[in-house]
Scaffold this active site. Structure first.
Site, PDB file in Angstrom:
ATOM      1  N   THR A 165       0.870  -1.185   0.000  1.00 23.93           N
ATOM      2  CA  THR A 165       0.000   0.000   0.000  1.00 23.93           C
ATOM      3  C   THR A 165       0.901   1.227   0.000  1.00 23.93           C
ATOM      4  O   THR A 165       1.347   1.651  -1.049  1.00 23.93           O
ATOM      5  CB  THR A 165      -0.985  -0.014   1.183  1.00 23.93           C
ATOM      6  OG1 THR A 165      -0.272  -0.204   2.404  1.00 23.93           O
ATOM      7  CG2 THR A 165      -2.022  -1.106   1.019  1.00 23.93           C
ATOM      8  N   LYS A 191       4.089  -6.878   4.024  1.00 18.22           N
ATOM      9  CA  LYS A 191       3.786  -5.499   3.692  1.00 18.22           C
ATOM     10  C   LYS A 191       3.523  -4.749   4.984  1.00 18.22           C
ATOM     11  O   LYS A 191       2.996  -5.297   5.966  1.00 18.22           O
ATOM     12  CB  LYS A 191       2.617  -5.377   2.726  1.00 18.22           C
ATOM     13  CG  LYS A 191       1.236  -5.745   3.240  1.00 18.22           C
ATOM     14  CD  LYS A 191       0.513  -4.721   4.068  1.00 18.22           C
ATOM     15  CE  LYS A 191       0.500  -3.373   3.379  1.00 18.22           C
ATOM     16  NZ  LYS A 191      -0.087  -2.341   4.314  1.00 18.22           N
ATOM     17  N   THR A 202       1.735  -8.734  12.620  1.00 21.95           N
ATOM     18  CA  THR A 202       1.750  -7.357  12.160  1.00 21.95           C
ATOM     19  C   THR A 202       1.326  -7.272  10.718  1.00 21.95           C
ATOM     20  O   THR A 202       1.510  -8.201   9.965  1.00 21.95           O
ATOM     21  CB  THR A 202       3.146  -6.748  12.291  1.00 21.95           C
ATOM     22  OG1 THR A 202       3.073  -5.383  11.958  1.00 21.95           O
ATOM     23  CG2 THR A 202       4.126  -7.388  11.382  1.00 21.95           C
ATOM     24  N   GLU A 289       6.672   5.004   7.380  1.00 25.10           N
ATOM     25  CA  GLU A 289       6.289   6.159   6.559  1.00 25.10           C
ATOM     26  C   GLU A 289       7.118   7.388   6.926  1.00 25.10           C
ATOM     27  O   GLU A 289       7.085   7.870   8.059  1.00 25.10           O
ATOM     28  CB  GLU A 289       4.796   6.432   6.722  1.00 25.10           C
ATOM     29  CG  GLU A 289       3.960   5.340   6.081  1.00 25.10           C
ATOM     30  CD  GLU A 289       2.475   5.428   6.405  1.00 25.10           C
ATOM     31  OE1 GLU A 289       1.693   4.793   5.664  1.00 25.10           O
ATOM     32  OE2 GLU A 289       2.110   6.103   7.363  1.00 25.10           O
ATOM     33  N   ASN A 412       0.101  10.609   5.500  1.00 23.46           N
ATOM     34  CA  ASN A 412      -1.176  10.256   6.119  1.00 23.46           C
ATOM     35  C   ASN A 412      -2.236  11.327   5.967  1.00 23.46           C
ATOM     36  O   ASN A 412      -3.428  11.021   5.990  1.00 23.46           O
ATOM     37  CB  ASN A 412      -0.936   9.903   7.597  1.00 23.46           C
ATOM     38  CG  ASN A 412      -0.305   8.537   7.723  1.00 23.46           C
ATOM     39  OD1 ASN A 412      -0.955   7.527   7.536  1.00 23.46           O
ATOM     40  ND2 ASN A 412       1.003   8.520   7.991  1.00 23.46           N
ATOM     41  N   SER A 417      -6.645  10.597  -0.712  1.00 27.21           N
ATOM     42  CA  SER A 417      -6.909  11.478  -1.866  1.00 27.21           C
ATOM     43  C   SER A 417      -6.243  10.949  -3.132  1.00 27.21           C
ATOM     44  O   SER A 417      -5.506   9.988  -3.084  1.00 27.21           O
ATOM     45  CB  SER A 417      -6.428  12.883  -1.579  1.00 27.21           C
ATOM     46  OG  SER A 417      -5.052  12.893  -1.308  1.00 27.21           O
TER      47      SER A 417
END
Length: 417
Positions: A165, A191, A202, A289, A412, A417
């Site tokens: 993702t 992932k 996880t 991230e 995030n 969007s």
């Protein structure tokens, strides 16, 4: 129309290349672009597992876990004689979707079972992506014929890409060892990038081995290794609704069967499985991230292992510690703060703190040998170790985390969007 997939820069902490993964006899893989959420990329993977394959797993303990987690968790102990299959989609978590989410799982399981000639009880599904949106399962069912046609033992690397993702790189790890001179192979993919603070396993993790091993022994070892790998990492302190780890043993190695958890064969398997799981767990943190730093938090001298774990996670999850690391600021006072708020027993005037090999604080005050430029220089590295010795007992714990940067907020804030 589905949005174009947004390509993010690869994490600076990523491995130099995807590893060579051994083919696992009895496991075949395929991927397809179903357009579940995005266009221009694969987003579904299918794994077919031969009859005799035994399955083990660990699952999120989230009270709002996804429909696929509930369904797979209920099936994991089933009969292995028919084989099994795993279908995973990315882009939509099928979580918090009520009765419609459960219906999506049933429709997918029925479709896959029909195509592969399996009972629905041997079809395991996973979903990852946006929470709260209905899964367009008909798009997945539409590509089942292509998936079945493309099944191949060499397809595991492509599967690692299909389940991504916000990941910036595919994650894989492998190990090979011998039992009585016969090779046993393990290969896994994962992932995960954000919403990482596991409470079971996880994210999504799939590990395959050709070992002959009884299901009870496999489950025992998987549960054990989960505790010291995936349950010891955190990116942002958030536990996903969709966390799932599945391990499939096809039994097609020529090595003898592992039937006792305390046997030498089981110990060899356990060590290799643990190495694969820890490697994948570390890769998830390295792809946190916005991450630019990989941080090990090692706590010793606690009154108990449980107290050590509380302190380690208090440090690893602290936004103040993580932002200091991002800014390369050796602000050890924030570590003192995190120790104090952890809920574990601590004595301010006994604990010590280290940055890697450098003693920073001891006996409740800055170490005489420490200077700010030592810490500042150390914090410029990409791989860091924060050490805390509480000097109260023998309890110890190690967890892994990453820094917290502006990029995490950007990812995030823009995720849907």
């Amino acid at each position: 129309m589905a949005p174009e997939v947004k390509k993010a820069a690869v994490s600076p902490l990523a491995p130099s290349a995807f590893p060579d993964l051994p083919q696992i006899k009895g496991a075949r893989f395929a991927t397809a672009a179903a357009g579940v959420r995005y266009t221009g990329r694969t987003d579904v993977m299918l794994v077919q597992l031969d009859p005799g394959t035994v399955m083990a797993g660990t699952f999120t303990r989230s009270a709002t876990r996804a429909a696929s987690v509930q369904d797979t968790q209920g099936k994991i102990e089933g009969d292995s004689s028919d084989g099994a299959c795993i279908l995973v989609n990315s882009g939509n978590a099928n979580a918090f979707t009520g009765a419609r989410g459960l219906e999506s799982v049933k429709e997918i399981c029925a479709g896959v079972a029909q195509k592969l000639g399996l009972p629905e009880t041997r079809v395991f599904t996973s979903s990852t992506g946006v929470i709260g949106e209905a899964l367009p399962h008909e798009r997945i069912i539409t590509v089942l014929d292509d998936l079945v046609k493309d099944l191949d033992e060499s397809g595991l690397p492509a599967a690692a890409r299909a389940i991504m993702t916000t990941d910036t790189f595919p994650k894989g790890a492998a190990a090979t060892f011998e039992i009585e001179g016969k090779p046993v192979r393990i290969a896994g993919i994962a992932k995960g990038s954000g919403m990482i603070a596991p409470d079971m396993a996880t994210m999504l993790v799939y590990i395959f081995t050709d070992a002959k091993i009884s299901r009870p022994v496999l489950q025992t070892l998987v549960s054990k290794q989960t505790g010291s790998s995936f349950n010891c990492i955190t990116v942002d302190s958030d536990t996903s609704t969709s966390d799932m780890l599945l391990v499939a043993a096809t039994g097609q190695s020529d090595a003898p069967e592992i039937v006792a958890a305390d046997s030498e064969a089981a110990k060899a398997f356990d060590a290799s499985l643990g190495a694969v799981m820890l490697d994948l767990a570390h890769q998830v943190v390295r792809d946190g991230e916005g991450a630019t730093k990989f941080v090990e938090v090692a706590v010793s001298g606690a009154r108990s292992d449980e107290d050590a774990r509380k302190v380690a996670f208090s440090i690893a999850n602290s936004p103040l510690v993580k932002t200091a690391v991002a800014g390369e600021d050796p602000n050890w006072g924030r570590i003192v703060m995190a120790v104090g708020k952890s809920g574990a027993e601590a004595d301010r005037d006994r604990l010590s703190i280290r940055f890697g090999p450098h003693l920073v604080a001891v006996n409740g005050q800055v170490a005489p040998s420490y200077a700010e430029d030592i810490g500042a220089s150390y914090m410029k590295g990409q791989d860091l170790v924060i050490g805390v010795d509480l000097r109260l007992g023998t309890g110890a714990a190690t967890v892994w985390t990453c820094d917290l940067t502006n990029r995490y907020i950007e990812i995030n804030a823009d995720y849907r969007s």
